[in-house]
Motif scaffolding. Structure first.
Motif, PDB file in Angstrom:
ATOM      1  N   ASP A   1      19.678  25.920   1.591  1.00 31.50           N
ATOM      2  CA  ASP A   1      20.227  25.319   0.379  1.00 31.50           C
ATOM      3  C   ASP A   1      20.623  23.867   0.582  1.00 31.50           C
ATOM      4  O   ASP A   1      20.928  23.160  -0.378  1.00 31.50           O
ATOM      5  N   LYS A   2      20.580  23.367   1.832  1.00 34.26           N
ATOM      6  CA  LYS A   2      20.932  21.983   2.116  1.00 34.26           C
ATOM      7  C   LYS A   2      19.820  21.205   2.819  1.00 34.26           C
ATOM      8  O   LYS A   2      20.005  20.031   3.144  1.00 34.26           O
ATOM      9  N   THR A   3      18.680  21.847   3.043  1.00 35.76           N
ATOM     10  CA  THR A   3      17.593  21.207   3.777  1.00 35.76           C
ATOM     11  C   THR A   3      16.297  21.331   2.992  1.00 35.76           C
ATOM     12  O   THR A   3      15.877  22.441   2.663  1.00 35.76           O
ATOM     13  N   MET A   4      15.653  20.182   2.680  1.00 34.37           N
ATOM     14  CA  MET A   4      14.415  20.179   1.897  1.00 34.37           C
ATOM     15  C   MET A   4      13.307  19.466   2.656  1.00 34.37           C
ATOM     16  O   MET A   4      13.508  18.397   3.236  1.00 34.37           O
ATOM     17  N   LEU A   5      12.113  20.071   2.634  1.00 33.28           N
ATOM     18  CA  LEU A   5      10.928  19.495   3.236  1.00 33.28           C
ATOM     19  C   LEU A   5       9.955  19.104   2.129  1.00 33.28           C
ATOM     20  O   LEU A   5       9.689  19.888   1.213  1.00 33.28           O
ATOM     21  N   LYS A   6       9.407  17.873   2.199  1.00 32.24           N
ATOM     22  CA  LYS A   6       8.423  17.401   1.223  1.00 32.24           C
ATOM     23  C   LYS A   6       7.188  16.903   1.959  1.00 32.24           C
ATOM     24  O   LYS A   6       7.286  16.302   3.034  1.00 32.24           O
ATOM     25  N   ALA A   7       6.010  17.115   1.324  1.00 36.84           N
ATOM     26  CA  ALA A   7       4.759  16.619   1.888  1.00 36.84           C
ATOM     27  C   ALA A   7       3.777  16.323   0.765  1.00 36.84           C
ATOM     28  O   ALA A   7       3.764  17.024  -0.254  1.00 36.84           O
ATOM     29  N   ASP A   8       2.947  15.286   0.960  1.00 37.75           N
ATOM     30  CA  ASP A   8       1.968  14.910  -0.051  1.00 37.75           C
ATOM     31  C   ASP A   8       0.715  14.387   0.649  1.00 37.75           C
ATOM     32  O   ASP A   8       0.804  13.599   1.601  1.00 37.75           O
ATOM     33  N   TYR A   9      -0.453  14.807   0.149  1.00 36.95           N
ATOM     34  CA  TYR A   9      -1.733  14.437   0.765  1.00 36.95           C
ATOM     35  C   TYR A   9      -2.703  13.959  -0.306  1.00 36.95           C
ATOM     36  O   TYR A   9      -2.752  14.508  -1.414  1.00 36.95           O
ATOM     37  N   TYR A  10      -3.502  12.907   0.023  1.00 34.44           N
ATOM     38  CA  TYR A  10      -4.541  12.396  -0.869  1.00 34.44           C
ATOM     39  C   TYR A  10      -5.848  12.205  -0.093  1.00 34.44           C
ATOM     40  O   TYR A  10      -5.841  11.780   1.077  1.00 34.44           O
ATOM     41  N   HIS A  11      -6.958  12.473  -0.767  1.00 26.99           N
ATOM     42  CA  HIS A  11      -8.276  12.044  -0.308  1.00 26.99           C
ATOM     43  C   HIS A  11      -8.945  11.371  -1.507  1.00 26.99           C
ATOM     44  O   HIS A  11      -9.112  11.999  -2.560  1.00 26.99           O
ATOM     45  N   VAL A  12      -9.316  10.092  -1.345  1.00 26.39           N
ATOM     46  CA  VAL A  12      -9.832   9.302  -2.471  1.00 26.39           C
ATOM     47  C   VAL A  12     -11.072   8.542  -2.012  1.00 26.39           C
ATOM     48  O   VAL A  12     -11.123   8.016  -0.894  1.00 26.39           O
ATOM     49  N   LYS A  13     -12.050   8.443  -2.911  1.00 27.49           N
ATOM     50  CA  LYS A  13     -13.273   7.681  -2.650  1.00 27.49           C
ATOM     51  C   LYS A  13     -13.535   6.724  -3.817  1.00 27.49           C
ATOM     52  O   LYS A  13     -13.587   7.139  -4.971  1.00 27.49           O
ATOM     53  N   GLY A  14     -13.646   5.445  -3.497  1.00 25.65           N
ATOM     54  CA  GLY A  14     -14.073   4.443  -4.466  1.00 25.65           C
ATOM     55  C   GLY A  14     -12.984   3.878  -5.354  1.00 25.65           C
ATOM     56  O   GLY A  14     -13.272   3.058  -6.236  1.00 25.65           O
ATOM     57  N   ASP A  15     -11.728   4.237  -5.144  1.00 27.35           N
ATOM     58  CA  ASP A  15     -10.651   3.754  -6.014  1.00 27.35           C
ATOM     59  C   ASP A  15      -9.504   3.213  -5.175  1.00 27.35           C
ATOM     60  O   ASP A  15      -9.166   3.773  -4.121  1.00 27.35           O
ATOM     61  N   SER A  16      -8.883   2.145  -5.662  1.00 26.16           N
ATOM     62  CA  SER A  16      -7.708   1.575  -4.993  1.00 26.16           C
ATOM     63  C   SER A  16      -6.549   1.391  -5.963  1.00 26.16           C
ATOM     64  O   SER A  16      -5.576   0.711  -5.636  1.00 26.16           O
ATOM     65  N   SER A  17      -6.649   1.981  -7.156  1.00 23.77           N
ATOM     66  CA  SER A  17      -5.654   1.703  -8.192  1.00 23.77           C
ATOM     67  C   SER A  17      -4.546   2.749  -8.269  1.00 23.77           C
ATOM     68  O   SER A  17      -3.469   2.449  -8.779  1.00 23.77           O
ATOM     69  N   PHE A  18      -4.786   3.962  -7.795  1.00 19.66           N
ATOM     70  CA  PHE A  18      -3.786   5.015  -7.950  1.00 19.66           C
ATOM     71  C   PHE A  18      -2.836   5.120  -6.751  1.00 19.66           C
ATOM     72  O   PHE A  18      -1.619   5.130  -6.914  1.00 19.66           O
ATOM     73  N   VAL A  19      -3.396   5.215  -5.542  1.00 24.14           N
ATOM     74  CA  VAL A  19      -2.572   5.356  -4.331  1.00 24.14           C
ATOM     75  C   VAL A  19      -2.294   3.971  -3.756  1.00 24.14           C
ATOM     76  O   VAL A  19      -3.204   3.131  -3.654  1.00 24.14           O
ATOM     77  N   SER A  20      -1.055   3.735  -3.371  1.00 29.73           N
ATOM     78  CA  SER A  20      -0.624   2.401  -2.936  1.00 29.73           C
ATOM     79  C   SER A  20      -1.133   2.062  -1.538  1.00 29.73           C
ATOM     80  O   SER A  20      -1.354   2.939  -0.705  1.00 29.73           O
ATOM     81  N   TRP A  21      -1.301   0.749  -1.289  1.00 29.72           N
ATOM     82  CA  TRP A  21      -1.577   0.133   0.018  1.00 29.72           C
ATOM     83  C   TRP A  21      -2.951   0.479   0.594  1.00 29.72           C
ATOM     84  O   TRP A  21      -3.187   0.339   1.786  1.00 29.72           O
ATOM     85  N   THR A  22      -3.878   0.884  -0.229  1.00 29.11           N
ATOM     86  CA  THR A  22      -5.220   1.178   0.261  1.00 29.11           C
ATOM     87  C   THR A  22      -6.101  -0.074   0.235  1.00 29.11           C
ATOM     88  O   THR A  22      -5.747  -1.092  -0.372  1.00 29.11           O
ATOM     89  N   ASN A  23      -7.259   0.018   0.889  1.00 33.33           N
ATOM     90  CA  ASN A  23      -8.244  -1.070   0.837  1.00 33.33           C
ATOM     91  C   ASN A  23      -8.898  -1.129  -0.539  1.00 33.33           C
ATOM     92  O   ASN A  23      -8.813  -0.175  -1.327  1.00 33.33           O
ATOM     93  N   GLN A  24      -9.585  -2.229  -0.800  1.00 35.60           N
ATOM     94  CA  GLN A  24     -10.330  -2.372  -2.048  1.00 35.60           C
ATOM     95  C   GLN A  24     -11.287  -1.202  -2.214  1.00 35.60           C
ATOM     96  O   GLN A  24     -11.987  -0.802  -1.291  1.00 35.60           O
ATOM     97  N   GLY A  25     -11.328  -0.641  -3.437  1.00 31.27           N
ATOM     98  CA  GLY A  25     -12.085   0.575  -3.665  1.00 31.27           C
ATOM     99  C   GLY A  25     -13.582   0.430  -3.516  1.00 31.27           C
ATOM    100  O   GLY A  25     -14.262   1.332  -3.024  1.00 31.27           O
ATOM    101  N   PHE A  26     -14.137  -0.705  -3.928  1.00 30.05           N
ATOM    102  CA  PHE A  26     -15.590  -0.913  -3.818  1.00 30.05           C
ATOM    103  C   PHE A  26     -15.879  -2.391  -3.598  1.00 30.05           C
ATOM    104  O   PHE A  26     -15.052  -3.262  -3.896  1.00 30.05           O
ATOM    105  N   ILE A  27     -17.083  -2.664  -3.089  1.00 27.73           N
ATOM    106  CA  ILE A  27     -17.506  -4.031  -2.793  1.00 27.73           C
ATOM    107  C   ILE A  27     -18.793  -4.316  -3.545  1.00 27.73           C
ATOM    108  O   ILE A  27     -19.687  -3.466  -3.634  1.00 27.73           O
ATOM    109  N   THR A  28     -18.890  -5.517  -4.076  1.00 27.29           N
ATOM    110  CA  THR A  28     -20.087  -5.935  -4.822  1.00 27.29           C
ATOM    111  C   THR A  28     -20.793  -7.084  -4.103  1.00 27.29           C
ATOM    112  O   THR A  28     -20.184  -7.798  -3.284  1.00 27.29           O
ATOM    113  N   ASN A  29     -22.062  -7.256  -4.431  1.00 30.69           N
ATOM    114  CA  ASN A  29     -22.802  -8.409  -3.905  1.00 30.69           C
ATOM    115  C   ASN A  29     -22.762  -9.547  -4.922  1.00 30.69           C
ATOM    116  O   ASN A  29     -22.040  -9.476  -5.927  1.00 30.69           O
ATOM    117  N   ALA A  30     -23.538 -10.562  -4.676  1.00 30.57           N
ATOM    118  CA  ALA A  30     -23.521 -11.728  -5.560  1.00 30.57           C
ATOM    119  C   ALA A  30     -23.994 -11.409  -6.964  1.00 30.57           C
ATOM    120  O   ALA A  30     -23.634 -12.104  -7.924  1.00 30.57           O
TER     121      ALA A  30
END
Length: 432
Positions: A295-324
């Motif tokens: 009643d006084k101890t709480m455990l939290k955990a969260d997991y993500y797997h994402v491909k091609g997007d950088s807008s939802f999960v924070s601090w990730t690399n750019q989601g995709f790269i384009t050419n000229a």
């Protein structure tokens, strides 16, 4: 002596006098005139006695009334007043809430931006214009909110407006602004995919690696199967500056409560990434859990797997790269996790230990297409510990230490590929 006793004594006396007069007058050979005189005197005496009795009755009534007035009266029913809620001009009830929040941070090593919150993905590499030994402070996370509700024949229509000052140059910005009706929500609030519910507690207003604090404009529908399970669908504007949005991101979240101490959330996201010349589908999944060990101890955990997007999960690399030609040539794919345990030591004291990690896939095509490999990260991690003290209910004081590192795909001119985040954070919050 009471009135009844007096009447009982006087009446026989008068009668005895009246009966004795003839005999007394005859025995004494009294004249008729004397007898009449005596009778008159007796009559006067009787009248006087009656007057006395009447006075005694009046006096007794007065005493009884005075006694009645002097006795304590039964308490009158309390005047009942119902709480009157504040109302808008249109008749909606509303309540005001918020906090005044002061943040301070001593940065031994960290990000170069003037803000004091998490910058783990962009901290300078060792030996390259490091941002060291800086004290930062702000009140920009101070918050103000309004909750609204209007009763209608079809049910309550509710809404929320919440703002803080974390916009550009400490300007006012919208955190939440939405309305709800039945199972529907329209407006801006936490993303249905990147929810903060399963992030361990932090003092940093943006959280740490592995978590997300994304708020999006959206239309959301919730279907409740039972008291333990619901399914939430949403169409969201992810606000991805790297993509020309043509269709909203579609998200789904299944929440289930196994017991009073264990709750989980499974999430999915799909969205179109579009340039002037090309399109690509990005997607992601997430899984979060909360477990009350005691009643006084709480455990939290969260997991993500994402491909091609950088807008939802924070601090990730750019989601995709384009050419000229604006063709999408490669996408980033990553996994992230955060886990933490919170202990309530007493009603006034609590503390959290947490750890977060993010790793990008080793995609050589993506890496080789990067213009600056030092700005994209192979992995990130942060560990933190904090303690909160609430001397009285509306006030919370917190102290936190965080250390983290990023490893870049490319090396700086001095050969370094690692940057550090090393800070002590403090906060004082007054909730109202």
């Amino acid at each position: 002596m009471n009135t009844q006793s007096l009447k009982f004594m006087i009446k026989p006396l008068v009668l005895a006098c009246a009966m004795a007069l003839p005999a007394w007058g005859h025995a004494a050979s009294a004249t008729d005139a004397e007898v009449e005189q005596l009778r008159g005197e007796v009559k006067a005496l009787k009248a006087m006695m009656q007057q006395y009795v009447q006075q005694q009755n009046t006096l007794a009534d007065g005493l009884a009334e005075a006694k009645l007035k002097s006795e304590p009266k039964a308490a009158a029913p309390a005047f009942k007043t119902e709480g009157l809620g504040l109302k808008t001009k249109a008749g909606a009830e509303f309540s005001l809430y918020g906090n005044v929040r002061a943040d301070a941070s001593y940065q031994a090593e960290g990000g170069s931006l003037s803000r004091l919150y998490n910058q783990i993905s962009t901290v300078p590499l060792d030996g390259n214009a490091e941002s060291s030994d800086r004290l930062k402070a702000t009140l920009a996370a101070t918050r103000l909110g309004l909750d609204f509700k209007t009763a209608t024949q079809l049910g309550d229509v509710a809404g929320k407006i919440e703002v803080d000052f974390l916009g550009a140059n400490d300007s006012l910005r919208i955190r939440h602004a939405y309305l709800t009706f039945g199972d529907w929500l329209v407006g801006q609030t936490w993303s249905n995919f990147a929810v903060p519910d399963y992030m361990p507690e932090t003092i940093d207003a943006l959280g740490y690696v592995g978590g997300a604090v994304k708020r999006t404009p959206q239309v959301r529908y919730t279907h409740k199967f039972n008291s333990a399970t619901n399914l939430v669908f949403a169409a969201e504007d992810s606000k991805d500056d790297s993509s020309n949005m043509r269709l909203p991101a579609l998200t789904a979240r299944l929440n289930h409560k196994f017991t009073d101490s264990l709750a989980v959330s499974a999430r999915a996201m799909g969205t179109e990434k579009k340039t002037d010349a090309d399109t690509e589908t990005a997607w992601g999944v997430g899984l979060g859990a909360k477990l009350d060990l005691t009643d006084k101890t709480m455990l939290k955990a969260d997991y993500y797997h994402v491909k091609g997007d950088s807008s939802f999960v924070s601090w990730t690399n750019q989601g995709f790269i384009t050419n000229a030609n604006k063709d999408i040539i490669e996408t980033n794919e990553f996994d992230s996790i955060t886990v933490g345990i919170t202990q309530q030591f007493s009603p006034q004291w609590r503390g959290t230990l947490g750890y977060g990690y993010m790793k990008a896939d080793q995609n050589d095509g993506y890496i080789n297409a990067l213009a600056d490999k030092t700005k994209a990260n192979k992995d990130l991690w942060q560990a933190w510990g904090n303690v909160f003290y609430s001397p009285i209910k509306p006030i919370s004081l917190g102290l936190e230490y965080v250390y983290g590192e990023r490893e870049a795909f490319g090396a700086a001119p001095n050969g370094s590929t690692t940057g550090e985040d090393n800070r002590i954070n403090a906060v004082a919050i007054y909730n109202f």
